[in-house]
Design a protein around this motif. Structure first.
Motif, PDB file in Angstrom:
ATOM      1  N   UNK A 131      -9.299   4.401  -4.649  1.00 51.48           N
ATOM      2  CA  UNK A 131      -8.179   3.593  -4.185  1.00 51.48           C
ATOM      3  C   UNK A 131      -7.862   2.549  -5.250  1.00 51.48           C
ATOM      4  N   UNK A 132      -6.594   2.164  -5.291  1.00 53.35           N
ATOM      5  CA  UNK A 132      -6.195   1.095  -6.213  1.00 53.35           C
ATOM      6  C   UNK A 132      -4.938   0.457  -5.653  1.00 53.35           C
ATOM      7  N   UNK A 133      -5.011  -0.879  -5.497  1.00 52.36           N
ATOM      8  CA  UNK A 133      -3.896  -1.654  -4.953  1.00 52.36           C
ATOM      9  C   UNK A 133      -3.403  -1.079  -3.630  1.00 52.36           C
ATOM     10  N   UNK A 134      -4.370  -0.703  -2.785  1.00 50.80           N
ATOM     11  CA  UNK A 134      -4.061  -0.246  -1.443  1.00 50.80           C
ATOM     12  C   UNK A 134      -3.628   1.200  -1.315  1.00 50.80           C
ATOM     13  N   UNK A 135      -3.596   1.939  -2.428  1.00 50.75           N
ATOM     14  CA  UNK A 135      -3.141   3.330  -2.386  1.00 50.75           C
ATOM     15  C   UNK A 135      -4.328   4.270  -2.547  1.00 50.75           C
ATOM     16  N   UNK A 136      -4.365   5.334  -1.724  1.00 52.19           N
ATOM     17  CA  UNK A 136      -5.446   6.317  -1.773  1.00 52.19           C
ATOM     18  C   UNK A 136      -5.053   7.455  -2.718  1.00 52.19           C
TER      19      UNK A 136
END
Length: 536
Positions: A131-136
């Protein structure tokens, strides 16, 4: 040679080797050499860890061995979709070490872009974060693998959720790696256009190593330098001009910022002793505004500003506010880089994009018939040289339009050359607005609007209009203190301001829209297509 790669003609390749531009050393070997010289020196820093040169080289070797165990081999393409972390460096260096080719996806890319990259490169693997900045990113990987039949492997940094953990590869037993030919393609960068899907830019070990060293020489970056990657490191400017990759290959230190906000990077600049960073104009202006309330010592810092036009007024504002050394840059992923120099006077640094970084960079400025224009006149910038590609990867139709018969790349940028040999970028061929029967450069108007003291960022677009051909619509982002000023920013005050600077009446805007921010493409360019779509 890799199928789909357009090599330099043999006579040019021989010339570049004789001149010493191409040294016959792979990018991975450069790291090996550095690690052997100073193994205990810090090579890279991110939000969670610091690694020495010995640790970086060992981790890259282990990941390389793990990739070989998976079945990834020389010339295979692998989509690398990692943010600014040390994992990015070790993964890319591992791929260099086995002759596999990273496809440099940007963190902001999503399913459509990644699927396009996977298909157009015929990638066999994908490497991304959990995940990164709320994105899977794992769900994205599932969808891409489903629709890209050639993608056999998914490697995830973090919780792998059924995929191969990157940590597992990093725990592999290191083994002897195969030799890598420096004339082979090392990486695939992405074209930076604002319309359509990106094209793939093949850069070889030879030409990209020279790209790094030539840029480093211009900014005096060596093994004592500290490079801050504030922008996404897969982008050419933050990767190899000289960038984070250049920092570790040159023996310096790479500082990988999780995000470019002043609150995050200002402490890093002082804590890590940053000496060099690269910013797009909008970010440079944001930092300059933030420095008014958050003091930061940038007296040792050089900022390269590029990606889009940075006008004299904006450049002077940034330099004064941040107390840094500013260097204006014109650079394209396809190759050519022009750069102002440390000893250039302010009028050159603030008013031009400087001179080519290589003596064998060939530049032509031509009219619509490909005739060279007179000195000082504006035309399209064409170029070829030892680090400018001869063709996009596996794109014969694009190549016929983008390259001349004798190998010059058509940049699509309007430019002129000053008497002292400095390049001045005047705009884009496709960013000309037809207004009142005249042709107006959007970048020229933007440069004038940016001189308004209450405007932090701006974009000018053309909007169809039955009477005017196109309306000149100006979007502006205001400075933080604009609300406290007695005279508000209106269409009338903007017109009066730029008229007072001597701009022709047919270049004055017809419409003003104040916005909180400007939409950008993943490479940091203003997305004018999105602006037009969002216009009320």
């Amino acid at each position: 040679m890799l199928d789909g790669f357009v090599p330099w003609p043999s006579e040019f390749a021989e010339r570049y080797r004789r001149a010493g531009y191409w040294k016959g050393v792979s990018l991975r070997q450069l790291l090996t050499d550095r690690a052997g010289r100073h193994p205990d020196k810090i090579a890279a820093v991110d939000a969670t860890r610091r690694v020495t040169y010995a640790e970086l080289a060992e981790e890259a070797d282990r990941v390389a061995s793990g990739l070989l165990d998976l079945g990834v081999s020389s010339r295979d393409r692998v989509v690398v979709h990692l943010p600014n972390r040390i994992d990015f460096l070790t993964t890319v260096l591992a791929l260099f070490g086995i002759g596999a080719i990273p496809v440099m996806a940007l963190p902001g890319h999503r399913r459509d872009e990644i699927l396009h990259l996977a298909r157009s490169s015929d990638a066999v693997a994908y490497v991304g974060p959990d995940r990164f900045q709320g994105f899977d990113f794992r769900q994205l990987a599932r969808e891409v693998r489903r629709d890209a039949p050639g993608m056999k492997h998914v490697v995830i940094a973090g919780e792998a959720d059924g995929f191969t953990p990157l940590a597992e590869l990093a725990g592999s037993a290191a083994r002897e790696l195969p030799p890598v030919d420096s004339s082979e393609v090392a990486l695939l960068l992405l074209s930076g256009g604002t319309t359509g899907v990106p094209k793939l830019i093949p850069r070889t070990h030879d030409d990209y190593a020279y790209n790094i060293s030539a840029c480093a020489r211009v900014v005096d970056f060596d093994d004592s330098g500290v490079y801050l990657a504030a922008n996404p490191v897969p982008h050419n400017a933050a990767l190899g001009c000289p960038g984070a990759l250049g920092a570790v290959l040159l023996g310096g230190k790479a500082v990988l910022a999780a995000n470019p906000s002043p609150d995050h990077v200002f402490p890093l600049i002082e804590q890590e002793g940053v000496t060099l960073t690269t910013l797009v104009p909008a970010l440079a202006l944001l930092w300059a505004e933030a420095a008014r309330s958050t003091p930061v010592d940038m007296s040792r810092v050089t900022i390269q500003v590029g990606s889009s036009k940075f006008g004299p007024a904006a450049a002077a504002r940034v330099s004064e506010s941040l107390g840094c050394r500013l260097m204006n840059v014109y650079g394209i992923g396809e190759g050519l880089i022009t750069h102002t120099r440390r000893d250039d006077p302010p009028e050159v640094v603030f008013g031009t994009e400087g001179r080519p970084v290589c003596p064998d960079d060939e530049i032509r400025i031509v009219d619509t018939e490909d005739n060279d224009v007179a000195p000082g006149e504006t035309g399209e910038l064409l170029t070829r040289g030892p680090y400018t590609i001869r063709g996009y990867f596996a794109a014969p139709d694009h190549n016929r339009r983008s390259f001349t018969a004798d190998g010059f790349y058509r940049t699509g940028d309007l430019a002129r050359m000053t008497e002292d040999g400095n390049v001045v970028i005047e705009g884009r061929l496709k960013d000309i607005i037809h207004h009142l029967g005249e042709k107006v450069s959007a970048e020229e108007v933007e440069g004038h609007v940016l001189t308004h003291p209450l405007v932090r960022d701006t974009a000018v677009v053309g909007v169809p209009d039955d009477e005017l051909d196109e309306r000149l619509c100006v979007f502006v982002v205001l400075t933080a203190d604009a609300d406290t000023e007695r005279t508000p920013v209106t269409l009338r005050t903007i017109r009066e301001h730029i008229r007072g600077r001597g701009l022709a009446s047919y270049k004055l805007p017809d419409e003003l829209i104040v916005v909180s921010d400007l939409p950008r493409t993943p490479v940091g360019k203003i997305d004018k297509k999105a602006l037009k779509a969002a216009r009320p």
